[in-house]
Design a protein around this motif. Structure first.
Motif, mmCIF file in Angstrom:
data_model
loop_
_atom_site.group_PDB
_atom_site.id
_atom_site.type_symbol
_atom_site.label_atom_id
_atom_site.label_comp_id
_atom_site.label_asym_id
_atom_site.label_seq_id
_atom_site.Cartn_x
_atom_site.Cartn_y
_atom_site.Cartn_z
ATOM 1 N N GLU A 1 34.718 -21.369 12.023
ATOM 2 C CA GLU A 1 34.694 -21.667 10.213
ATOM 3 C C GLU A 1 34.650 -19.771 9.962
ATOM 4 O OE1 GLU A 1 37.442 -21.908 8.267
ATOM 5 O OE2 GLU A 1 37.803 -23.335 10.732
ATOM 6 N N SER B 1 36.097 -16.160 8.661
ATOM 7 C CA SER B 1 35.619 -15.917 7.764
ATOM 8 C C SER B 1 35.139 -14.710 7.109
ATOM 9 C CB SER B 1 35.169 -16.770 6.341
ATOM 10 O OG SER B 1 34.093 -17.326 6.742
ATOM 11 N N LEU C 1 32.850 -26.451 14.880
ATOM 12 C CA LEU C 1 33.963 -26.169 13.978
ATOM 13 C C LEU C 1 33.559 -25.210 12.949
ATOM 14 C CD1 LEU C 1 35.761 -30.155 13.878
ATOM 15 C CD2 LEU C 1 36.122 -28.147 14.877
ATOM 16 N N VAL C 2 32.192 -25.863 12.651
ATOM 17 C CA VAL C 2 31.918 -24.479 11.403
ATOM 18 C C VAL C 2 31.113 -23.472 12.402
ATOM 19 C CG1 VAL C 2 29.529 -24.281 10.589
ATOM 20 C CG2 VAL C 2 30.298 -27.214 10.262
ATOM 21 N N TYR D 1 36.224 -34.206 10.425
ATOM 22 C CA TYR D 1 34.558 -33.412 10.854
ATOM 23 C C TYR D 1 34.282 -33.666 11.733
ATOM 24 C CZ TYR D 1 30.204 -30.783 10.099
ATOM 25 O OH TYR D 1 29.170 -29.872 10.506
ATOM 26 N N ARG E 1 41.227 -22.450 19.937
ATOM 27 C CA ARG E 1 39.994 -21.566 19.319
ATOM 28 C C ARG E 1 38.791 -20.839 19.514
ATOM 29 N NH1 ARG E 1 39.738 -24.016 13.685
ATOM 30 N NH2 ARG E 1 39.537 -21.565 13.450
#
Ligand code: OOB
Length: 545
Positions: free
Chosen positions: A289, A293, A285-286, A468, A318
């Motif tokens: 992200e 970004s 997940l990190v 998380y 994703r």
């Protein structure tokens, strides 16, 4: 044969040999063979350091010589608690060559865990880094030594302080003792622990080598593969699924990362042209992200493995669009069975399932409480048996009677169902364990530490949902009545209890994330603590906040 090891029944072992699952090669021999085939190729990259197969092979021989001279011999157990550094590989292969057994400890383990492993395995030596991630392992070693009388040697990769330097043990090769045979136990791996403390898992050269070969095939590794080791390599997943050992098996290259941070990992992927890496869901997940970004594309990366805990379908979907690589879900366990989604599976399978067993010789069953097979497609207890799934934990007869069926199936403690194509979907867990983003916490172990506090009358640790980590832990505590009656000052605060656990030397990921004080525990029909009710209660409470 190692006392306390449960071998496969002779007829079954013979079958695995005849079918070629068990090839008879040891890890010491594997490295020698790879050094002959790929001698000048780089096997390890660590910062600026690059080590070829031939160099690793030579360093291993020299270290094996020194360790042997020190008195470490076939069958001896050695606790290895090293981070992702080249010394990890030199140490384990040197131990393999002399037939001594690494006992894998994770870098996050502290006094409680290491003392327990040292005494349980009757380890003769303990190998540590000097300082890693700001923590001085030599201080830990002093504490461990005081409580583990059998430990004779503490060996430090780095500045040794009062101990012995690993570097001093590399000696000119003299004749080594006879190498072990492939049916011998090669090392002891850690279980996540379902009741009480973690058990040690004996894995043989034969069975583990087979799991590498099957993993390499499914994950399509070859000598051009570049594997980035982000998770601590001592864990079964980055060690062998296909992980660092699978990469060596394939003749590929390992790039060692010290952390999973996108800063470090993305730069390494780019610089070293990494083709495959393995993460746990929170780290994935990190990365997702960070990739969005920073608008980065990890061009060389072909496969991102995610496993150790369940990856949500939304996040799974994703991976390809954001990172531009194929997702592979990995559902495995240090006891053996590993399931993978295949690289050419349809998107729905890759996103929605946790894969299927990697080998045609794996046998799985999904059963109800009475061990009867459930209707196809319904969830039940997952049982597993096969050429790389253990038949018993090390020195744990009583536990083994509960953890294995009479015909040798391992009770995984996982609840799963099979889809029509034979892929597993993990639905939950029957074992009393919290899966904190891949880090396994045995509830009973933490409860016992809480019970050691003079003000604690009873304790129950359960999971609570977390966006998380997937799950975090919550300890429900009943305080001793004399404490509560004497006023608030005598009752401990949540902070005090956490400090108490930390000071006892428990790994940080086992410290409860939340502590709730209650007067009594809800009970099941037969008067046991209903963890289900506690889980529901904390899930509701945290949803309200
Ligand atoms: C891996 O090994 P362990 O021994 O730390 O933990 C095994 C347990 C499984 O029994 C299951 O409860 C959970 O971890 N688990 C998953 C999962 N992968 C592991 N639960 C849901 N989805 C997944 N994908 O964690 C391990 C060992 C080898 C390869 C991969 C993971």
């Amino acid at each position: 044969m190692l006392p306390g090891f449960t071998p496969w029944p002779e007829k079954v072992a013979q079958y695995y040999r005849e079918t070629g699952c068990w090839s008879g090669e040891t890890f010491g021999q594997l490295l020698r063979r790879q050094a002959q085939s790929y001698g000048e190729q780089v096997v390890l990259v660590s910062g600026e350091q690059r080590i070829t197969y031939a160099q690793l092979d030579q360093r291993v021989d020299r270290l094996a010589t020194g360790l042997n001279r020190l008195g470490i011999a076939a069958g001896d157990r050695v606790i290895v608690q090293l981070p992702n550094i080249p010394a990890f590989f030199e140490v384990i292969f040197a131990l393999f060559r002399i037939g001594a057994l690494p006992v894998f400890s994770l870098p996050l383990h502290r006094r409680q865990e290491v003392i327990y492993f040292a005494n349980y395995s009757e380890a003769k030596a303990y190998i540590i880094p000097d300082i890693e991630a700001g923590y001085d392992y030599r201080t830990l070693a002093a504490e461990v030594k005081a409580e583990a009388p059998g430990l004779r040697h503490i060996i430090v990769a780095g500045e040794p302080g009062e101990y012995m330097a690993l570097e001093d043990l590399y000696e000119d090769l003299v004749e080594l003792p006879q190498e072990p045979v492939a049916s011998d136990v090669a090392f002891l791996q850690l279980s996540g622990g379902s009741t009480g403390l973690s058990k040690l898992i004996p894995r043989t050269h034969d069975d583990y080598m087979y799991s590498l070969r099957a993993s390499v095939e499914v994950c399509q590794l070859d000598e051009h593969s570049v594997y980035l080791a982000v998770l601590p390599v001592a864990h079964n997943y980055p060690l062998s699924s296909p992980g660092v050992l699978g990469t060596i098996y394939a003749g590929g290259q390992i790039v060692l990362a010290r952390s999973g941070s996108p800063d470090e990992a993305f730069a390494l992927i780019d610089k070293e042209k990494v083709t495959i890496t393995a993460l746990v869901p929170p780290l994935a997940l990190v990365w997702l992200e960070a990739a969005v970004s920073r608008n980065v594309h990890l061009d060389s990366l072909q496969v991102l493995q995610v496993g150790g805990a369940k990856l949500g379908a939304e996040a799974a979907r994703r991976v390809k669009p954001v990172l531009g690589c194929q997702l592979q879900q990995v559902f495995g366990m240090a006891e053996g069975l590993v399931n993978y989604t295949r690289l050419d599976d349809p998107e729905e399978i890759i996103v929605e399932t946790q894969g299927k067993p990697m080998s045609v010789y794996d046998e799985i069953r999904i059963v109800d409480e009475e061990d009867n097979e459930v209707e196809p497609g319904t969830a039940g207890h997952l049982l597993a048996r096969g050429p790389y799934t253990i038949r018993g934990y090390y020195k744990a007869d009583e536990h083994n009677a509960r953890s294995f069926t009479s015909d040798g199936f391992y009770r995984t403690g996982d609840l799963a169902r099979l889809n029509p194509a034979g892929y597993l979907i993990v639905e939950g867990r029957a074992k009393d364990q919290i899966n904190r983003g891949g880090d396994k916490v045995a509830a009973e172990e933490v409860e016992n530490h809480l019970l050691a506090h003079p003000a604690v009358f009873d304790a129950a640790l359960v999971s609570m949902p977390d966006m998380y980590l997937g799950e975090r832990s919550c300890a429900f505590i009943i305080v001793r009545s004399d404490r509560t009656e004497n006023g608030a000052a005598a009752a401990p605060s949540a902070m005090e209890l956490k400090t108490f656990l930390r000071e006892r030397g428990l790994a940080a990921y086992k410290i409860p994330d939340r502590i709730e004080f209650v007067d009594h525990f809800p009970q099941t029909g037969v008067g046991k603590v209903s963890k289900k009710a506690l889980r529901e209660r904390i899930a509701q409470q945290s949803a309200v906040r």
